[in-house]
Each structure stands twice: as structure tokens, then as C-alpha cells.
Design a protein around this motif. Sequence first.
Motif, PDB file in Angstrom:
ATOM      1  N   ALA A 101      38.654  29.647  54.902  1.00 29.62           N
ATOM      2  CA  ALA A 101      38.236  30.319  53.669  1.00 29.62           C
ATOM      3  C   ALA A 101      38.421  29.371  52.484  1.00 29.62           C
ATOM      4  CB  ALA A 101      39.060  31.588  53.459  1.00 29.62           C
ATOM      5  N   ASP A 102      39.505  28.617  52.513  1.00 32.44           N
ATOM      6  CA  ASP A 102      39.784  27.694  51.423  1.00 32.44           C
ATOM      7  C   ASP A 102      38.671  26.668  51.313  1.00 32.44           C
ATOM      8  OD1 ASP A 102      41.319  26.699  49.324  1.00 32.44           O
ATOM      9  OD2 ASP A 102      42.203  25.182  50.626  1.00 32.44           O
ATOM     10  N   ARG A 103      38.281  26.112  52.467  1.00 36.06           N
ATOM     11  CA  ARG A 103      37.243  25.074  52.436  1.00 36.06           C
ATOM     12  C   ARG A 103      35.892  25.635  52.025  1.00 36.06           C
ATOM     13  NH1 ARG A 103      37.839  22.239  57.801  1.00 36.06           N
ATOM     14  NH2 ARG A 103      40.079  22.008  57.721  1.00 36.06           N
ATOM     15  N   LEU A 104      35.620  26.871  52.475  1.00 36.00           N
ATOM     16  CA  LEU A 104      34.344  27.496  52.136  1.00 36.00           C
ATOM     17  C   LEU A 104      34.255  27.830  50.651  1.00 36.00           C
ATOM     18  CD1 LEU A 104      33.624  29.975  55.075  1.00 36.00           C
ATOM     19  CD2 LEU A 104      32.186  28.093  54.299  1.00 36.00           C
ATOM     20  N   LEU A 105      35.329  28.357  50.113  1.00 43.41           N
ATOM     21  CA  LEU A 105      35.280  28.895  48.750  1.00 43.41           C
ATOM     22  C   LEU A 105      35.624  27.864  47.685  1.00 43.41           C
ATOM     23  CD1 LEU A 105      36.874  32.429  49.317  1.00 43.41           C
ATOM     24  CD2 LEU A 105      34.469  31.847  49.015  1.00 43.41           C
ATOM     25  N   ASP A 106      36.226  26.753  48.103  1.00 44.46           N
ATOM     26  CA  ASP A 106      36.690  25.795  47.101  1.00 44.46           C
ATOM     27  C   ASP A 106      35.579  25.266  46.193  1.00 44.46           C
ATOM     28  OD1 ASP A 106      39.113  24.462  46.112  1.00 44.46           O
ATOM     29  OD2 ASP A 106      37.960  22.651  46.583  1.00 44.46           O
ATOM     30  N   PRO A 107      34.389  24.919  46.734  1.00 43.47           N
ATOM     31  CA  PRO A 107      33.329  24.441  45.837  1.00 43.47           C
ATOM     32  C   PRO A 107      32.926  25.482  44.792  1.00 43.47           C
ATOM     33  CG  PRO A 107      32.778  23.980  48.122  1.00 43.47           C
ATOM     34  CD  PRO A 107      33.984  24.846  48.146  1.00 43.47           C
ATOM     35  N   TRP A 108      32.887  26.757  45.200  1.00 41.96           N
ATOM     36  CA  TRP A 108      32.571  27.828  44.246  1.00 41.96           C
ATOM     37  C   TRP A 108      33.612  27.850  43.135  1.00 41.96           C
ATOM     38  CZ3 TRP A 108      30.725  32.917  46.955  1.00 41.96           C
ATOM     39  CH2 TRP A 108      29.824  32.594  47.974  1.00 41.96           C
ATOM     40  N   LEU A 109      34.852  27.692  43.571  1.00 44.06           N
ATOM     41  CA  LEU A 109      35.957  27.753  42.631  1.00 44.06           C
ATOM     42  C   LEU A 109      35.838  26.632  41.601  1.00 44.06           C
ATOM     43  CD1 LEU A 109      38.590  29.245  42.042  1.00 44.06           C
ATOM     44  CD2 LEU A 109      39.749  27.635  43.543  1.00 44.06           C
ATOM     45  N   VAL A 110      35.534  25.435  42.104  1.00 41.38           N
ATOM     46  CA  VAL A 110      35.408  24.283  41.208  1.00 41.38           C
ATOM     47  C   VAL A 110      34.264  24.517  40.218  1.00 41.38           C
ATOM     48  CG1 VAL A 110      34.896  21.829  41.087  1.00 41.38           C
ATOM     49  CG2 VAL A 110      36.387  22.699  42.892  1.00 41.38           C
ATOM     50  N   ALA A 111      33.162  25.068  40.723  1.00 43.50           N
ATOM     51  CA  ALA A 111      32.022  25.344  39.849  1.00 43.50           C
ATOM     52  C   ALA A 111      32.412  26.342  38.753  1.00 43.50           C
ATOM     53  CB  ALA A 111      30.856  25.900  40.664  1.00 43.50           C
ATOM     54  N   LEU A 112      33.103  27.399  39.170  1.00 46.42           N
ATOM     55  CA  LEU A 112      33.495  28.443  38.225  1.00 46.42           C
ATOM     56  C   LEU A 112      34.484  27.905  37.189  1.00 46.42           C
ATOM     57  CD1 LEU A 112      32.686  31.381  37.974  1.00 46.42           C
ATOM     58  CD2 LEU A 112      34.718  32.022  39.257  1.00 46.42           C
TER      59      LEU A 112
END
Lengths: 254, 251
Positions: B80-91
Motif C-alpha cells: 500500500a505504501d508503494r502504491l500510494l506514495d506517488p499520490w501522496l507526493v503529488a498531493l
Amino acid sequence: MNDTSRAGGAASLDVSIASKDYHSASGRPLRALEDLRLTLPAGKAGAVVGPSGCGKTTLLRLIAGLDKDFVGTIALPEHGRLGMAFQEPRLLPWRSVSDNIRIAAPHVSEAEIAALLDELGLAEHATHFPRELSLGLARRVALARALAVKPDLLLLDEPLVSLDAALARDLREMIARLIDERRITTLIVTHDLREAIALGDKLFLLSARPAHVLATLDVPTPRRHLEKEAAEIIEARAREALAKARAEPPQSKQ
Amino acid sequence: MIRLVSLAALLLLWQIGAWLSDPHRLPGPVAVFEKIYEEALSGALFSNLAITLARVVAAFALAMSFGAAIGYFMGRNKLADRLLDPWLVALLNLPALVVIVLAYVWAGLTEVAAIGAVALNKLPNAIVVVREGARALDPHLEDMAWVFRFSPAARLKHLVLPQLAPYLAAATRSGLSLVWKIVLVVELLGRSNGVGFEINMAFQLFDMKLLLAYALPFVALMLGVETFLVQPLERHVSRWRRGVSRRLDRI
Ligand SMILES: Nc1ncnc2c1ncn2[C@@H]1O[C@H](COP(=O)(O)OP(=O)(O)O)[C@@H](O)[C@H]1O
Ligand SMILES: [Mg+2]
């Protein structure tokens, strides 16, 4: 390939581990246990003795079900309610002594908890926080917590390590009394042969890593009345058995 | 004591500044306090402060609860961390203004859009901080809880929350100050009440007295929440670290 069943039987704890490997990120796997078998009758105390780093903590973790990555079978006592005191006390630092016990044993009455604290000489420390306790006291709290759940199997990992001699003796006598009175099936691991003789009805002498049982020895009961000389004779016998097992070629290990 | 002296010095500087400049650019403290009194009497000050405070609380609660849940999940689950991390960085790198404008465009000039936009601005920070906390959970205690068959509720209450508390406190502290500021912008851009709206009005009319009459009580309110709510709460959750607390608890 492993199986931890809860079926009871004549033997209360029956461990048969073909192998246990640790896989580090780099390099080849590290074999901690190999062909380790031991059987402990219900109500008895078994003491597993082996050098540091041979795999004693690993063995307890497998029995406790904390690590399921091994090849072999482990049959636990009926019901399989587990009490365990880890090598470090592992108390919740943000809860008081009595809360630590209460939280681990929520179905046990306040009166029973109070009686247990009293029995282990912890009554005056009930409201203390773990950081206010010495290691000896914290170990006793961890022991009280393990006993509070009324375990069918009690696992103790080096219960006396890093205590000074007087404290270690007090705690050793306390543990011996508690497990004798309650007749809890108990497995203690230690690197100290004398400690094992003082606490165990049955000794399991382990090899260096990868650990297997080199020799098994019965200690006459009741242990409490064991004279110093008798203990020394058992110690000598244990050392002899160890030397003999080590001298034999490896394929003859059981 | 030192705080009081420092505050008095600030008032003095303000007064001197007011004397030196045009009262339309910088009105003096007395004039501003008169205006505050006036707005308070009419009830407008309190209703606007209350509306803004309610938006702050709603957006903050929303961001913290989702942030804590997602952060915990990402801290405990590598995939989940790897999947969601790019979204997090974008946000994290999306400017607050973009989020607000997009929210108003897509959801209209509504309360939901306003509060959602503020919460969304705070969310990534809450996630990052709580994720850090979730990664730092002690595996030794985890094993202990497993052996003693802690119920999920007991695990959360006695094991997870006490360890996350310092991280939640940090997220609260940084989060509140962020949310306060963004709520004003959201009000200015798309609401017809609240402190941000009033400040915008004052700006349009070039009424500096009115502007300060809203800005100052608002800052005072923020300071009050920080001093009387956030700090005591922080001390409460970390009381077990101090040996004396036990005795204090009993008095
Ligand atoms: N999680 C682990 N990962 C890799 N190696 C480990 C791990 N835990 C223990 N070991 C290794 O396994 C061996 C046995 O460890 P342990 O069971 O802790 O020994 P003991 O309790 O007898 O001192 C040691 O060589 C130790 O370094
Ligand atoms: Mg060990």
C-alpha cells in the motif's frame, strides 16, 4: 510445511523441528535449529540449556507461534493458553504495573490480580510505572503477567539473566515455588546449567547453533529438597552427557 | 511575565507606528479595540468567529481521521505504501490555492467544497507524520500483544495509540496552524460569512480598522486553542514519561 496443533495427549508439549532458517536480505540462509525434538509431560518443568546464540529464543518463538516459518510440527497442551516472559520484560511503559497485568488478563478478577501481586512481592509497586522499576522488579511483573492468564503452557526466556547473584537467587526460588505449586507445564530456556537444574524437572542440553538436543536428563523431584551435593552430581552428569554426545559422530544424533 | 513584557512592547511599537503613519493605513490600538468592541456588541464578531472555528474543527477532524487511518495503513503495509506514495507526493506538492479553486469549480461554492478543500490540504501532512509513527511501532510489544491475545480494541487502545500519540500531537500542532490559515483563504474565495469573508470585505472597502478588528481576535483565538487545548493535551498523553506524574495524578 509446519503444523502447530493444539491436540492434547499423554505428552503435553511435543516439539519436532526439522529445520528453522533465517533469511537475511543478503547472503545465504542462517540455520538456527536442526532436527530438534523434545517432549515435555503435562505439569512438568523443562529446562533447555544451551550456549548463547544457539537458538533458544528462536525455539521459544516457534513454540509461541510468533514465527511460523519453519519445517516441523509443534503440539501444544490442550486449550493452548500461553503465558510468556520474554528475555526483556516488555511491559507497556505508559501503563502502571497493575494495569499491565489487567490488560493482558482482562478476564481475571481484581482480587486475583491483587493476590498475585502480593504473592510476587509487587503489592507496593502496583501503581508504579515500568520506568520506575529495577530490572529485577520488572521481570517479576512480566512473570506475574504470564501467570495471570492461567497458562496451560508457560514459556520463560532467560528469566534470571543480567541480575546480580542475590536477586537471581531470590527470583529463582520464587519461580521454582510458583511453578511447583501450580503444576504449570513450563519450558524455561537458559544458558546457565545450574539455573536449569534448580528450575527444571527435565533438562534438555542443546548443541551450539544449529541447535538440536544433545542429551536429556531427569532431575529428581521435589527439586526444593535437592541438596547442594546432589545438584553437583547432576551437574557433573550433565557435563559428562554433553561431552559424550559431542564426541559421537553427528549422524548418531537422535 | 516575559510574555507580557513582550506583548506590551508590541503594542507600543504598533502605537508608535500608527502615530508615524496615516490612520487609514495603520490605525492605532485604541481605535482598533473600539472597533472590536463595536463588532462584538452587534454580535457579528462572535458569529463570524464561531463560523470560522466550526469550519476549522470540521476540516481538521476530517483530515486527521482520514490522515491517521491512511497513514497507519501505509506505515504497516509495504505494498500500500508503494502504491500510494506517488499520490501522496503529488498531493503534498499541490499548491493550496489549486486545491481550493478545483474544489469550488467541481463542487460549487458550497460548504462541503470549502471544508473538503481545507481538509485535503492538511491530509498529506497528517498521512506522512502518522505513517512515520506507524513505522516506528515497537515489534517487541507487538509480539507481546500477540502472545497474550490482545483484542483488536485493546491493541489499539493500549499499544498503538500510546505509541502514535507523539506523532498525532505533532500532526495536530502543525495541522491546526495550517488549517486556520487555509480556512481564511477558502472563506475569502467562496463563502459569504466567517472571518476570511469579513477581512475580504474590509479589504474591498479599504477599512483597516475593520480588518484588524477581525484579524486580532482571530489570532487571539488561535493562541488560546494552542495554549489551553493543544499543549495540555500533549502533556497529558506524554505524562507516563515523567516519574512524578504518577503522584500528581493522585492528588
Ligand atoms: N530475526 C533474525 N534474523 C536473522 N538471524 C537471527 C534472527 N534472530 C536470531 N537470529 C540468529 O539466530 C541465532 C540464534 O538466535 P537466538 O535464538 O536468539 O539465540 P539464543 O536465544 O540461544 O541466544 C543467532 O545466530 C542469531 O544471530
Ligand atoms: Mg536468547
